[in-house]
Design an enzyme around this catalytic site. Sequence first.
Site, PDB file in Angstrom:
ATOM      1  N   ASP A 121       0.845  -1.191   0.000  1.00  0.00           N
ATOM      2  CA  ASP A 121       0.000   0.000   0.000  1.00  0.00           C
ATOM      3  C   ASP A 121       0.883   1.245   0.000  1.00  0.00           C
ATOM      4  O   ASP A 121       1.794   1.355   0.821  1.00  0.00           O
ATOM      5  CB  ASP A 121      -0.912  -0.018   1.226  1.00  0.00           C
ATOM      6  N   HIS A 128      -3.998  13.924   1.012  1.00  0.00           N
ATOM      7  CA  HIS A 128      -4.183  12.955   2.092  1.00  0.00           C
ATOM      8  C   HIS A 128      -2.972  12.952   3.035  1.00  0.00           C
ATOM      9  O   HIS A 128      -3.134  12.975   4.262  1.00  0.00           O
ATOM     10  CB  HIS A 128      -4.398  11.554   1.514  1.00  0.00           C
ATOM     11  N   GLU A 194     -10.380   3.813   3.237  1.00  0.00           N
ATOM     12  CA  GLU A 194      -9.469   4.612   2.432  1.00  0.00           C
ATOM     13  C   GLU A 194      -9.811   4.331   0.973  1.00  0.00           C
ATOM     14  O   GLU A 194      -9.742   3.185   0.510  1.00  0.00           O
ATOM     15  CB  GLU A 194      -8.003   4.299   2.740  1.00  0.00           C
ATOM     16  N   GLU A 196      -9.018   4.083  -2.625  1.00  0.00           N
ATOM     17  CA  GLU A 196      -7.789   3.903  -3.396  1.00  0.00           C
ATOM     18  C   GLU A 196      -8.082   3.192  -4.714  1.00  0.00           C
ATOM     19  O   GLU A 196      -9.125   2.577  -4.894  1.00  0.00           O
ATOM     20  CB  GLU A 196      -6.765   3.060  -2.602  1.00  0.00           C
ATOM     21  N   ASP A 228      -8.978   0.344   1.495  1.00  0.00           N
ATOM     22  CA  ASP A 228      -7.989  -0.044   2.511  1.00  0.00           C
ATOM     23  C   ASP A 228      -8.572   0.279   3.888  1.00  0.00           C
ATOM     24  O   ASP A 228      -8.202   1.265   4.525  1.00  0.00           O
ATOM     25  CB  ASP A 228      -6.699   0.732   2.247  1.00  0.00           C
ATOM     26  N   ARG A 232      -8.380   3.406  12.943  1.00  0.00           N
ATOM     27  CA  ARG A 232      -7.513   4.548  13.278  1.00  0.00           C
ATOM     28  C   ARG A 232      -6.997   4.520  14.699  1.00  0.00           C
ATOM     29  O   ARG A 232      -5.896   5.024  14.975  1.00  0.00           O
ATOM     30  CB  ARG A 232      -8.275   5.857  13.050  1.00  0.00           C
ATOM     31  N   GLN A 235      -4.277   1.963  14.817  1.00  0.00           N
ATOM     32  CA  GLN A 235      -3.147   2.545  14.084  1.00  0.00           C
ATOM     33  C   GLN A 235      -2.374   3.561  14.920  1.00  0.00           C
ATOM     34  O   GLN A 235      -1.147   3.544  14.962  1.00  0.00           O
ATOM     35  CB  GLN A 235      -3.683   3.207  12.804  1.00  0.00           C
ATOM     36  N   LYS A 248      -4.540  -2.361   9.702  1.00  0.00           N
ATOM     37  CA  LYS A 248      -4.934  -2.508   8.303  1.00  0.00           C
ATOM     38  C   LYS A 248      -4.864  -3.956   7.843  1.00  0.00           C
ATOM     39  O   LYS A 248      -4.956  -4.216   6.641  1.00  0.00           O
ATOM     40  CB  LYS A 248      -4.036  -1.628   7.426  1.00  0.00           C
ATOM     41  N   THR A 252      -9.052  -5.833   3.261  1.00  0.00           N
ATOM     42  CA  THR A 252      -8.874  -4.886   2.166  1.00  0.00           C
ATOM     43  C   THR A 252      -9.809  -5.376   1.065  1.00  0.00           C
ATOM     44  O   THR A 252      -9.721  -6.542   0.669  1.00  0.00           O
ATOM     45  CB  THR A 252      -7.416  -4.884   1.664  1.00  0.00           C
ATOM     46  N   GLU A 358     -10.362  12.201   7.434  1.00  0.00           N
ATOM     47  CA  GLU A 358     -10.209  13.532   6.858  1.00  0.00           C
ATOM     48  C   GLU A 358     -11.552  14.262   6.772  1.00  0.00           C
ATOM     49  O   GLU A 358     -11.643  15.444   7.088  1.00  0.00           O
ATOM     50  CB  GLU A 358      -9.578  13.426   5.468  1.00  0.00           C
TER      51      GLU A 358
END
Lengths: 413, 413
Positions: A121, A128, A194, A196, A228, A232, A235, A248, A252, A358
Amino acid sequence: MTELLRSWVETANDPDSPFPLNNLPFGVFSAGDAPRCGVAIGDRVLDLAALQAAGLLPESGFDAPALNSFMAKGKEAWADIRARLTDLLREGNASDTLRAALQEMGGVTLHLPFTVAEYTDFYAGRQHAFNVGSLFRDPENALPPNWLHIPIGYNGRASTVVVSGTEFHRPMGQLKGPQDAMPGFGPSKRLDIELEMGAVVGLPTEMGQRISVDEADDMIFGYVLLNDWSARDIQAWEYQPLGPFQAKAFATTISPWVVTKAALAPFRCATPPREKELLPHIRDTGPMLYDIDLSVTMAAPGGTPTEICRTNYNTLYYSAAQQLAHHASSGCAMRTGDLLGSGTISGPEKGMFGSLLEMTWGGRDPITLEGGETRTFIEDGDTLTLQGHAQGEGYRIGFGPCVGTILPARDQG
Amino acid sequence: MTELLRSWVETANDPDSPFPLNNLPFGVFSAGDAPRCGVAIGDRVLDLAALQAAGLLPESGFDAPALNSFMAKGKEAWADIRARLTDLLREGNASDTLRAALQEMGGVTLHLPFTVAEYTDFYAGRQHAFNVGSLFRDPENALPPNWLHIPIGYNGRASTVVVSGTEFHRPMGQLKGPQDAMPGFGPSKRLDIELEMGAVVGLPTEMGQRISVDEADDMIFGYVLLNDWSARDIQAWEYQPLGPFQAKAFATTISPWVVTKAALAPFRCATPPREKELLPHIRDTGPMLYDIDLSVTMAAPGGTPTEICRTNYNTLYYSAAQQLAHHASSGCAMRTGDLLGSGTISGPEKGMFGSLLEMTWGGRDPITLEGGETRTFIEDGDTLTLQGHAQGEGYRIGFGPCVGTILPARDQG
């Protein structure tokens, strides 16, 4: 820009169809029988194993539950099969054999289209990286010093890459808030997406072999949408100093159809202006991003899907070819079936951000869905859907949705 | 502690043999023919495919170029095969069929013993984490805040895990010293080793399935020596914020024989005292480290191998079972053939440090080899060898060497 190629499969000629004759994305399907390779055309799936058995296509490994054999054959074989399929499905060329090899998409199960060799990844979205750097670290120095020089990436976990529609449980993990004296173990409370794109590597390299950006581009078979999923809170506690791990590793999701580079060729576009000159091994040699409109919807259980993000793949700072050239630069062997996540694709404004982190600015500003529900992060039963397409003249190259619904954490405690 | 089990293979009874009847490590070998599974006994390799074909062993997938099929069978099958092999090779039980299935180890090629599904590298050495934290970050806060609570790990690259003896080129990469205005691309000048053990996962888990530490221990098939080659200059520039990537992607070397948990059972020992109480899902439930004497030698081209490190696996803070339980804790699916690097094993004193980075304290204090050569990091043509064994009463459980020689960087520029 090319125009619609008309097919005898009528639904493929609808300008809103994600799967016109111009597209021909590859996937793996079954209908109560053995999974095998197919291509999407309109609202149908064409059985490539059947065509191969009937002698209408050369032996290409289509009677397998994964595209890897075909992907390993390289660009001449990919072009040859695309040309043959384009001819077979072109308006006027219908036959009983071909009709017999079509199945209604609604009646088949779509599987993971290829065996994921390894999953990497990247972190190629400038907005971002700036947003996350501001939230997790220091707004004054949000972009890491290496960011404008290297396509930063980390190795992800291939064993939990799943196809669109696969439900999974909310992850558990070690959590420790800034005020907590000790960490605890429990369900993630800050579960995120996420948005992607995933680049699918067709051709391998040997250990020690480095490649140019052009060679890297030739190795890429196609693209998928990629979510993804990210916890949080796990993380934040685990990622220093060695990067994301369990945050993560739990899932996925990718879209079921691999859209080929050939289908996307009319939509190639350049990366943004370079803020620092790139070193030669990853320098741009031509337009290798794509103009792909991307969106995310979120639906509460039983609720209406609400669009929470709309952005474009063309906002990324590094192309997949640059990422792949960098990936091999140390001598790292690349493999057929390697999956390269682009990094979260966030446009410059709030409605264009590709993660809830975000959108809600770290959970401080909830978003409101059309049914009135508010969300900071994902709640149990929520469904998140990524969609994407490139818009041509009277046709579009679609990806098919990339969907996931979150089940409650299991075995809590 | 058990005593030597005598074998009719005389060389296995030598108290210095790494491969007595007590050991029976599994590997993959060939002798100009198809690679297949074998066990090491004294200075011989016993052909398990031949024994399986002769009906002396149950069908266990030994006629394959990888141990994965056998590893997936689980602890009852592992114990059954071990008991049968112990009986077949015990003193007095020789037969013509068995003799015919023995090959001289010097005459065979040893291959990677299993197909590596995914490779994860941990960071479980307290002294190493302290040393590296002091060198790369802040000596006052060398140990990251999460370190005493989580077995920190990152996903590595499986495609470049190679068997002992595989030569490879010095990696290239982006390098930027603290005084450089811009990064450059070139050969790593700070190429290093990391002395580790690798735990080999036999039994898989499903996505979403969590496991206890005891269940995790049962999933582990055995252990190898592992050298996590590291380019410190590439690492220093790339690793923030997402962890090591190309700095460790170019090669990881493992020893050719997987030493089973059963062979190591007499040498089980406890982890060190806990400085912080661990959360229940990774709490110690019994002795799951092993008393394994480890050493590293370094030889300049044509020079004498010089021992540069001697330490013990028992100094690690987390066991492989704890690491595996943590790895699966988010719901991450684990696979047969997953390889878990322990993290660098550094004892408390300088002669016990498992990397050149630590031995030379970031390149400031060169080491001197027996031929008078000095080294801070690895030079072209140098050979690094890891060795390890557990010492019993009159016998030892050895691993066979884990060797790598560095070729010059290729295609420079």
